[in-house]
Design a protein around this motif. Structure first.
Motif, PDB file in Angstrom:
ATOM      1  N   GLY A 175      38.691  37.732  38.708  1.00 51.91           N
ATOM      2  CA  GLY A 175      37.606  38.563  39.205  1.00 51.91           C
ATOM      3  C   GLY A 175      37.618  39.926  38.547  1.00 51.91           C
ATOM      4  O   GLY A 175      36.569  40.469  38.158  1.00 51.91           O
ATOM      5  N   SER A 176      38.805  40.460  38.379  1.00 55.93           N
ATOM      6  CA  SER A 176      38.948  41.778  37.787  1.00 55.93           C
ATOM      7  C   SER A 176      38.457  41.777  36.332  1.00 55.93           C
ATOM      8  O   SER A 176      37.723  42.671  35.898  1.00 55.93           O
ATOM      9  CB  SER A 176      40.420  42.146  37.885  1.00 55.93           C
ATOM     10  OG  SER A 176      40.635  43.411  37.409  1.00 55.93           O
ATOM     11  N   ALA A 177      38.847  40.752  35.578  1.00 56.76           N
ATOM     12  CA  ALA A 177      38.405  40.664  34.190  1.00 56.76           C
ATOM     13  C   ALA A 177      36.892  40.493  34.106  1.00 56.76           C
ATOM     14  O   ALA A 177      36.216  41.108  33.270  1.00 56.76           O
ATOM     15  CB  ALA A 177      39.115  39.500  33.494  1.00 56.76           C
ATOM     16  N   ALA A 178      36.348  39.666  35.011  1.00 56.06           N
ATOM     17  CA  ALA A 178      34.896  39.495  35.043  1.00 56.06           C
ATOM     18  C   ALA A 178      34.228  40.815  35.398  1.00 56.06           C
ATOM     19  O   ALA A 178      33.135  41.134  34.887  1.00 56.06           O
ATOM     20  CB  ALA A 178      34.519  38.421  36.053  1.00 56.06           C
ATOM     21  N   GLY A 179      34.887  41.603  36.268  1.00 53.62           N
ATOM     22  CA  GLY A 179      34.338  42.895  36.648  1.00 53.62           C
ATOM     23  C   GLY A 179      34.240  43.841  35.465  1.00 53.62           C
ATOM     24  O   GLY A 179      33.235  44.542  35.290  1.00 53.62           O
TER      25      GLY A 179
END
Lengths: 243, 613
Positions: B514-518
């Motif tokens: 999720g963080s990378a997608a963010g």
């Protein structure tokens, strides 16, 4: 019965049957036959390839090769439902009763039109053969004991009016009394003219029902002969059956 | 008092339609185990066909109801056709492929409907003889809605009879439980499934056609209903008709009264409800525990670190990409910037799917959270870009930590549905909270400062940040963390037996992904200068899935290649024709049919066959 020339060709002929689970080679070339009206025991240890042989004959393996002919027809490339409709009845080891369906409904799923040359069954006739089932017609498959489920599975397959039964380890995990009933049922079916290929680890059960035995080990048939010959052959029994 | 009664009745009328559609979906799922995204499209087609037929014949009651029935049958036939032509070839494929195939159908039907009926809202004729209203405690209530309310239980009853009192129904129930055993008893599963697709699709078509007198027919009906129907099916318990009925009633009322109590968050309510139900009752209200929970995708052979010269390919590629601004113009750089961003997005999703075996239907939520996080900081706090960009992965990571805590408690399709629920919650907030997020007007004016405003400068910045993150993701895949994830994917039971807390690692992976997608989302916001709720919508999540699929889930480079292929194809097709959905849908269908095991699986099989020959 219509006048027919007696057919001496075996009902089921399996030649060099090979099968794989994924990339694991399980059957290395199985050869066996079942004659008309004959009961053959397919014997072997756990993991020897008994269940896989039955599944491969029935068309239930993803990858298989080799010849399977049934009643003079090559069935090796047919899908399972076509094979079943030709009169090959499969009774799986793990029973696979439809747990959400009642006894009556389970039988209905197995129902196929009558077939000339094979005994034909109705729920009524089956309830006579398996009186236990008659008492629980409305019960769901999931609410039956193991022995009852085993009877139901057999009865369900008989509803397809098969001429050959593939019975996978019918005595496994059952109480001695039920095993006794099962052996009687098989003899009754033979008397009806049904041919049976029954896989077994239990030598005395096999001896009680079978005319002939084929012993499988590591995906190949190692012994084939009359049941009596197997009973007398200590070497084969010790080597492949550990009894 | 009477007002509440009328509100209650409206809820019942809405529930009836919802039940028609979701009963079809749950029947199809129960038997074929395929999550049919195209079900909503069948509903929409039912509405369009119904509209046309009712326009022609709908002046008499016979013409009206005949038109509704004919529309339903026609849609049913189309569903059967989809089974024969498409789904039948995919029953042994990983679920992801089946899902994508049906999504391809969604895209095709979108453009087909747009071509046949145009994009204007169509207002239909009202049912002859039922145009008026009756007074219920002095409040007027449409007569037609009363008919709908009665129809729900009638259909439930008829379906019950069909499944419990006919041979066909018995066979369908048997095949639902054990397809292989039914086949071994002589039942032809293919024929049965064609019939089931006919029935399910006809129910969707019926639901759509019955809506004609109630609301305008438009091209957005497909997605809104299919997402709602998913919720109903999941809440009711997948495959349970009675469950779908009960869930429809509950959700109909939730919407009818929710709009009175919380007018701002009606969209969120439904998904919150589903999340709560799934946490309390993992298999829905009336669902049963699956004996073999559906699996996501076949992982294929283990990943191994590249050796020799191949090892240097990523670094070389990065270097080449860094040199592109020397030769490329602005347009090419804009497209390339997007490709790099999407590659990061796809790679982050691949961390979940490929390594964790967790198929997320809602990965766009975290992309969107990052994008909105950055944009909101700029808009409300006038934050500088570096700060806004740094906040994107943090915000998305926190969002993923919260959602992930719930999601990893379930596996297979239920996991997917929970991720979808959280994505829809995020989307609803962005879509409905006008004061804060700007609603569907989005947030404009999110531009990089002068030093990064040039296309080349922003491209290089994106390349550095995304490239760095990709490198970290790759490190994670080959760290003990990555091995642990893969162990949990291949056999959760055995992994736990050797002392691995599988769920905890999946949770971390969810947060990391999720963080990378963010971060990708933050970069995207500044590259476009704006954000819109569509960044979090279902199609965005599906796009990411398509990218991962195109490249193949068996390799780490797969998603990167897939993202590049997908985006270039999309941009190219979109610039060539306005029917890009049709083309994209067909491409997806062809890809899935040609490579039922995925592109990488296909290549691997080819390789193995060559080695054996």
């Amino acid at each position: 019965m219509s006048p027919q020339t007696p057919n001496t060709e075996p009902l089921l002929t399996v030649q060099n049957l090979q099968a794989w689970y994924g990339r694991a080679h399980i059957l290395m070339g199985v050869d066996l036959t079942v004659g008309r009206g004959e009961v053959v025991a397919l014997m072997g240890r756990n993991g020897a390839g008994k269940t896989t042989t039955m599944k491969a004959v029935m068309g239930l393996m993803d990858t298989r090769s080799g010849g399977v002919s049934f009643d003079g027809r090559d069935v090796s490339a047919l899908p399972p439902h076509r094979i079943a409709r030709l009169g090959l009845g499969y009774v799986p080891e793990d029973r696979r009763v439809f747990t959400e369906l009642t006894v009556e409904e389970n039988l209905e799923v197995g129902r196929q039109p009558p077939r000339p040359g094979a005994p034909s069954w109705t729920p009524q006739r089956l309830y006579t053969l398996f009186p236990n089932l008659a008492e629980m017609r409305g019960r769901r498959g999931g609410r039956m004991s193991g022995g009852e489920q085993q009877m139901l599975t057999l009865a369900r397959t008989l509803m397809g009016n098969p001429s050959l039964l593939l019975l996978d380890e019918p005595s496994e995990g059952l109480a001695p009394r039920i095993v006794q009933q099962m052996a009687e049922a098989i003899r009754a079916l033979k008397a009806e003219g049904l041919s049976v290929l029954v896989s077994e680890q239990n030598l005395s059960f096999a001896a009680a029902v079978a005319d002939r035995a084929s012993v499988i080990e590591k995906g190949r048939i190692r012994f084939d002969g009359p049941m009596q010959a197997l009973l007398e052959d200590d070497t084969v029994r010790r080597q492949y059956l550990a009894v | 008092m009477s007002f509440y009664l009328v509100q209650f009745l409206s809820g019942l009328a809405a529930a009836a339609t919802l039940f028609l559609v979701s009963s079809g979906l749950t029947i199809v799922f129960g038997v074929t185990r395929i999550v049919n995204f195209a079900h909503g499209s069948f509903y929409m087609l039912g509405a369009y066909l119904g509209w046309s037929l009712i326009e022609r014949w709908g002046t008499t009651p016979l013409g009206f109801w005949g038109g509704v029935a004919l529309a339903s049958l026609a849609v049913g036939a189309l569903g059967a056709l989809m089974e024969v032509g498409l789904l039948r070839r995919l029953y042994r494929s990983p679920e992801l492929f089946q899902l994508l195939a049906t999504f391809g159908v969604v895209l095709v039907i979108q453009d087909a409907a747009s071509y046949a009926w145009g994009s204007e809202d169509l207002l239909g004729r009202r049912a002859p003889g039922l145009k008026g209203s009756v007074d219920i405690l002095d409040q007027p209530f449409p007569l037609y809605d009363l008919v709908l309310i009665a129809l729900g239980p009638v259909v439930l009853g008829l379906l019950w009879l069909l499944f419990n009192r006919t041979r066909w129904g018995t066979l369908v129930r048997a095949a639902t439980q054990d397809r292989e055993m039914a086949a071994a008893l002589g039942v032809d599963p293919a024929k049965l499934f064609t019939g089931v697709l006919f029935l399910g699709s006809a129910l969707a078509g019926l639901g759509g056609a019955l809506q004609v007198p109630r609301e305008a027919v438009n091209l957005h009906m497909d997605m809104s209903i299919v997402v709602e129907a998913f919720v109903v099916v999941v809440v009711g318990g997948m495959g349970s008709l009675t469950g779908a009925f009960v869930a429809s009633l509950l959700i109909g009322q939730l919407q009818a009264f929710g709009i009175l109590v919380f007018p701002q968050i009606t969209l969120v309510l439904v998904f919150l409800f589903m999340a709560v139900v799934l946490v309390i009752r993992p298999y829905g209200l009336l669902g049963r525990k699956e004996e073999a929970p559906p699996t996501a995708a076949s992982p294929g052979p283990p990943l191994v670190l590249a050796t020799g010269l191949v090892r240097w390919v990523p670094a070389l590629l990065l270097l080449l990409l860094a040199l592109v601004p020397l030769v490329a113009g602005d347009y090419a750089l804009i497209v390339l910037t997007e490709v790099v961003i999407l590659a990061l997005m796809a790679a982050s999703l691949h961390l979940l799917i490929g390594l964790g075996g967790l198929v997320s239907f809602g990965h766009a939520a975290y992309f969107g959270l990052g994008a909105y996080g950055s944009a909101l900081l700029v808009k409300h706090l006038a934050a500088p870009m570096p700060l806004a960009l740094a906040a994107a992965p943090v915000l998305a990571g926190v969002g993923a930590l919260i959602a992930g805590w719930f999601c990893v408690r379930r596996s297979g399709l239920y996991f997917a549905m929970l991720t979808l629920a959280f994505a829809q919650i995020a989307w609803s907030v962005a879509f409905q909270w006008y004061g804060f997020t700007g609603g569907d007007n989005g947030i404009l004016g999110v531009w990089p400062p002068d030093w990064a405003a040039g296309k080349a400068a922003y491209y290089l910045l994106t390349l550095a940040l995304a490239g760095g993150t990709l490198f970290l993701l790759r490190r994670a895949a080959f760290a003990p963390f990555g091995y642990t994830l893969r162990a949990g994917r291949d056999s959760a039971l055995r992994a736990e037996a050797v002392g691995i807390d599988v769920r905890r690692h999946q949770w971390y992976a969810f947060a990391l992904a999720g963080s990378a997608a963010g971060l990708a989302g933050g970069l995207y916001a500044f590259s476009k200068g704006s954000v819109f709720p569509t960044l979090m919508a279902v199609p965005m999540s599906v796009d990411a899935l398509v990218m991962v699929l195109m490249g193949g889930i068996q390799t780490l480079s797969g998603p990167v290649v897939g993202a590049a292929l997908f985006h270039l194809l999309e941009t190219e097709v979109m610039s060539l024709t306005e029917w890009w959905r049709l083309v994209l849908g067909l491409v997806i269908i062809v890809l899935v049919l040609a490579f039922p095991k995925g592109v990488a699986g296909f290549v691997r099989d080819l390789w193995m066959r060559r080695k054996e020959a």
